[in-house]
Scaffold this motif. Structure first.
Motif, PDB file in Angstrom:
ATOM      1  N   GLN A 213       0.806  -1.217   0.000  1.00 27.66           N
ATOM      2  CA  GLN A 213       0.000   0.000   0.000  1.00 27.66           C
ATOM      3  C   GLN A 213       0.842   1.272   0.000  1.00 27.66           C
ATOM      4  O   GLN A 213       0.281   2.373  -0.034  1.00 27.66           O
ATOM      5  N   LEU A 214       2.145   1.166   0.034  1.00 28.00           N
ATOM      6  CA  LEU A 214       3.000   2.348   0.126  1.00 28.00           C
ATOM      7  C   LEU A 214       2.711   3.401  -0.937  1.00 28.00           C
ATOM      8  O   LEU A 214       2.744   4.610  -0.647  1.00 28.00           O
ATOM      9  N   PRO A 215       2.415   3.033  -2.184  1.00 31.34           N
ATOM     10  CA  PRO A 215       2.141   4.075  -3.190  1.00 31.34           C
ATOM     11  C   PRO A 215       0.933   4.945  -2.859  1.00 31.34           C
ATOM     12  O   PRO A 215       0.780   6.024  -3.460  1.00 31.34           O
ATOM     13  N   ARG A 216       0.090   4.501  -1.934  1.00 30.85           N
ATOM     14  CA  ARG A 216      -1.099   5.277  -1.590  1.00 30.85           C
ATOM     15  C   ARG A 216      -0.809   6.369  -0.558  1.00 30.85           C
ATOM     16  O   ARG A 216      -1.667   7.221  -0.299  1.00 30.85           O
ATOM     17  N   LEU A 217       0.379   6.365   0.026  1.00 26.98           N
ATOM     18  CA  LEU A 217       0.698   7.390   1.019  1.00 26.98           C
ATOM     19  C   LEU A 217       0.806   8.764   0.354  1.00 26.98           C
ATOM     20  O   LEU A 217       1.269   8.880  -0.781  1.00 26.98           O
ATOM     21  N   PRO A 218       0.400   9.831   1.059  1.00 25.03           N
ATOM     22  CA  PRO A 218       0.492  11.179   0.491  1.00 25.03           C
ATOM     23  C   PRO A 218       1.925  11.528   0.116  1.00 25.03           C
ATOM     24  O   PRO A 218       2.879  11.199   0.830  1.00 25.03           O
ATOM     25  N   GLY A 219       2.064  12.212  -0.998  1.00 27.05           N
ATOM     26  CA  GLY A 219       3.389  12.559  -1.476  1.00 27.05           C
ATOM     27  C   GLY A 219       3.895  13.908  -0.992  1.00 27.05           C
ATOM     28  O   GLY A 219       4.951  14.361  -1.429  1.00 27.05           O
ATOM     29  N   ASP A 220       3.134  14.551  -0.083  1.00 29.46           N
ATOM     30  CA  ASP A 220       3.524  15.883   0.390  1.00 29.46           C
ATOM     31  C   ASP A 220       4.336  15.832   1.667  1.00 29.46           C
ATOM     32  O   ASP A 220       4.482  16.856   2.351  1.00 29.46           O
ATOM     33  N   SER A 221       4.857  14.668   2.024  1.00 28.79           N
ATOM     34  CA  SER A 221       5.573  14.514   3.291  1.00 28.79           C
ATOM     35  C   SER A 221       6.898  13.818   3.076  1.00 28.79           C
ATOM     36  O   SER A 221       7.142  13.202   2.028  1.00 28.79           O
ATOM     37  N   ILE A 222       7.751  13.909   4.085  1.00 31.50           N
ATOM     38  CA  ILE A 222       8.993  13.153   4.141  1.00 31.50           C
ATOM     39  C   ILE A 222       8.773  11.994   5.104  1.00 31.50           C
ATOM     40  O   ILE A 222       8.206  12.181   6.191  1.00 31.50           O
ATOM     41  N   TYR A 223       9.218  10.804   4.732  1.00 37.20           N
ATOM     42  CA  TYR A 223       9.003   9.610   5.542  1.00 37.20           C
ATOM     43  C   TYR A 223      10.351   9.107   6.067  1.00 37.20           C
ATOM     44  O   TYR A 223      11.277   8.881   5.286  1.00 37.20           O
ATOM     45  N   LEU A 224      10.417   8.945   7.377  1.00 39.77           N
ATOM     46  CA  LEU A 224      11.668   8.565   8.030  1.00 39.77           C
ATOM     47  C   LEU A 224      11.496   7.222   8.731  1.00 39.77           C
ATOM     48  O   LEU A 224      10.675   7.086   9.643  1.00 39.77           O
ATOM     49  N   ARG A 225      12.242   6.228   8.272  1.00 44.56           N
ATOM     50  CA  ARG A 225      12.228   4.923   8.939  1.00 44.56           C
ATOM     51  C   ARG A 225      12.921   5.054  10.285  1.00 44.56           C
ATOM     52  O   ARG A 225      14.027   5.597  10.374  1.00 44.56           O
ATOM     53  N   GLU A 254      10.453  -8.331   6.425  1.00 46.90           N
ATOM     54  CA  GLU A 254      10.289  -9.546   7.208  1.00 46.90           C
ATOM     55  C   GLU A 254       9.544  -9.258   8.509  1.00 46.90           C
ATOM     56  O   GLU A 254       8.954 -10.171   9.096  1.00 46.90           O
ATOM     57  N   ARG A 255       9.585  -8.000   8.950  1.00 42.01           N
ATOM     58  CA  ARG A 255       8.914  -7.608  10.185  1.00 42.01           C
ATOM     59  C   ARG A 255       8.431  -6.162  10.041  1.00 42.01           C
ATOM     60  O   ARG A 255       8.955  -5.411   9.195  1.00 42.01           O
ATOM     61  N   PRO A 256       7.460  -5.753  10.836  1.00 39.25           N
ATOM     62  CA  PRO A 256       6.963  -4.377  10.750  1.00 39.25           C
ATOM     63  C   PRO A 256       8.049  -3.357  11.100  1.00 39.25           C
ATOM     64  O   PRO A 256       8.946  -3.627  11.911  1.00 39.25           O
ATOM     65  N   VAL A 257       7.964  -2.183  10.463  1.00 38.45           N
ATOM     66  CA  VAL A 257       8.867  -1.078  10.785  1.00 38.45           C
ATOM     67  C   VAL A 257       8.022   0.155  11.071  1.00 38.45           C
ATOM     68  O   VAL A 257       6.961   0.365  10.488  1.00 38.45           O
ATOM     69  N   GLN A 258       8.506   0.965  12.006  1.00 37.96           N
ATOM     70  CA  GLN A 258       7.794   2.184  12.357  1.00 37.96           C
ATOM     71  C   GLN A 258       8.387   3.349  11.561  1.00 37.96           C
ATOM     72  O   GLN A 258       9.610   3.429  11.367  1.00 37.96           O
ATOM     73  N   VAL A 259       7.517   4.242  11.130  1.00 44.20           N
ATOM     74  CA  VAL A 259       7.898   5.330  10.230  1.00 44.20           C
ATOM     75  C   VAL A 259       7.274   6.625  10.732  1.00 44.20           C
ATOM     76  O   VAL A 259       6.125   6.639  11.195  1.00 44.20           O
ATOM     77  N   ALA A 260       8.033   7.710  10.673  1.00 43.03           N
ATOM     78  CA  ALA A 260       7.516   9.039  10.991  1.00 43.03           C
ATOM     79  C   ALA A 260       7.244   9.790   9.693  1.00 43.03           C
ATOM     80  O   ALA A 260       8.104   9.849   8.808  1.00 43.03           O
ATOM     81  N   ARG A 261       6.056  10.353   9.605  1.00 44.07           N
ATOM     82  CA  ARG A 261       5.685  11.203   8.469  1.00 44.07           C
ATOM     83  C   ARG A 261       5.920  12.651   8.882  1.00 44.07           C
ATOM     84  O   ARG A 261       5.305  13.150   9.820  1.00 44.07           O
ATOM     85  N   ILE A 262       6.826  13.331   8.194  1.00 43.70           N
ATOM     86  CA  ILE A 262       7.293  14.654   8.617  1.00 43.70           C
ATOM     87  C   ILE A 262       6.895  15.703   7.593  1.00 43.70           C
ATOM     88  O   ILE A 262       7.006  15.494   6.379  1.00 43.70           O
ATOM     89  N   ASP A 263       6.446  16.832   8.097  1.00 41.71           N
ATOM     90  CA  ASP A 263       6.093  17.971   7.257  1.00 41.71           C
ATOM     91  C   ASP A 263       7.382  18.666   6.814  1.00 41.71           C
ATOM     92  O   ASP A 263       8.129  19.180   7.649  1.00 41.71           O
ATOM     93  N   PRO A 264       7.691  18.721   5.530  1.00 42.49           N
ATOM     94  CA  PRO A 264       8.950  19.340   5.088  1.00 42.49           C
ATOM     95  C   PRO A 264       9.000  20.838   5.344  1.00 42.49           C
ATOM     96  O   PRO A 264      10.088  21.407   5.439  1.00 42.49           O
ATOM     97  N   ALA A 265       7.845  21.489   5.447  1.00 45.70           N
ATOM     98  CA  ALA A 265       7.828  22.936   5.662  1.00 45.70           C
ATOM     99  C   ALA A 265       8.195  23.300   7.091  1.00 45.70           C
ATOM    100  O   ALA A 265       8.913  24.283   7.335  1.00 45.70           O
TER     101      ALA A 265
END
Length: 290
Positions: A213-225, A254-265
């Motif tokens: 489902q990753l392509p469905r994430l909004p493209g207006d953010s920076i994603y940090l693993r 192989e296992r879940p990873v946590q991700v932060a969605r960050i506002d670039p502005a």
């Protein structure tokens, strides 16, 4: 307050004390501290974090990260040691029966000055993912840990039915009396995040989604693993160059990873996400039925 802090450990200290309670029910405290004294302590530590960092690493091998539960406990120990109205009487006090079998341990024993009270506080920091439309009448039974080994309902029941009554059991009285402690009140504290199934209209609440489902994430953010040590406080945009999330997750998980969605502005975190393997939900449902 959190937005004014820059050091990761200081931000985690604020989060450990002031993040929302994971659950709202009887026996669970909603402990918060927005006092001037705590605010000043955080500001001082943000400029000179050495006292906090030394406390966190005390007795621990340099360079090795603390387990999340231990890290959370040590943040609380430091907070209580610095608080003018609380005294940490004991922590991780083991309770044994007559045959010296361990029944459990008391996380924190705290003396409050105003009004006077001796508190037994059980700490829990957990991260759970909700399965959609579960066949269960209990909302807590929806939530399972990312590693499929931990259920919120079991953690809650064990804490409230076993850990909290432990300080009033007969077996606990000799070690408490030895320390001249008489417990007046027992409470549980739950911190962490509950992740709901991701949807395009789900807003900014914590959410989880499968890798496909990753392509469905909004493209207006920076994603940090995130590494596990980054799971607590909201993240800031790092100075180092970042690759796209697809490059950060360029192989099948192989296992879940946590991700932060960050506002670039603003450089501030907008949302916390879990990305799980594509077969994770099916395996999670199997765990709930066994």
């Amino acid at each position: 307050m959190l937005n004014s802090l820059r050091h990761p450990a200081v931000r985690d200290l604020y989060w450990a004390i002031n993040s929302p309670s994971l659950i709202n029910t009887t026996g669970v405290t909603h402990w918060q501290d927005h006092s001037d004294a705590f605010r000043q302590l955080l500001q001082q530590l943000d400029q000179q974090p050495a006292p906090l960092l030394d406390h966190l690493q005390q007795g621990h091998a340099a360079g090795r990260p603390l387990r999340l539960g231990l890290y959370f406990e040590r943040l609380w120990h430091f907070y209580l040691h610095q608080h003018p109205d609380y005294q940490l009487l004991a922590h991780n006090l083991q309770i044994r029966d007559a045959d010296q079998r361990t029944l459990g341990e008391l996380d924190l024993l705290i003396q409050r000055q105003h009004p006077p009270c001796t508190l037994h506080l059980e700490l829990a920091v957990k991260f759970y993912l909700a399965l959609p439309d579960p066949d269960t009448a209990n909302a807590l039974a929806r939530y399972i840990g990312p590693g499929l080994k931990d259920l919120l309902i079991r953690k809650y029941q064990h804490t409230c039915q076993h850990q909290l009554p432990l300080s009033s059991r007969q077996e606990a009285q000799p070690p408490l009396a030895h320390l001249n402690i008489q417990v007046d009140q027992a409470q549980a504290l739950f911190r962490g995040r509950l992740f709901q199934p991701w949807a395009e209209d789900s807003g900014l609440q914590p959410a989880w989604l499968a890798q496909h489902q990753l392509p469905r994430l909004p493209g207006d953010s920076i994603y940090l693993r995130l590494e596990r040590r980054q799971w607590f406080a909201e993240q800031l945009l790092p100075d180092a160059p970042l690759t796209s999330l697809s490059h950060q997750l360029d192989t099948l998980l192989e296992r879940p990873v946590q991700v932060a969605r960050i506002d670039p502005a603003t450089g501030q975190e907008r949302q916390r996400l879990f990305i799980v393997p594509d077969d994770w939900e099916a395996r999670a449902r199997q765990c709930l039925t066994h």
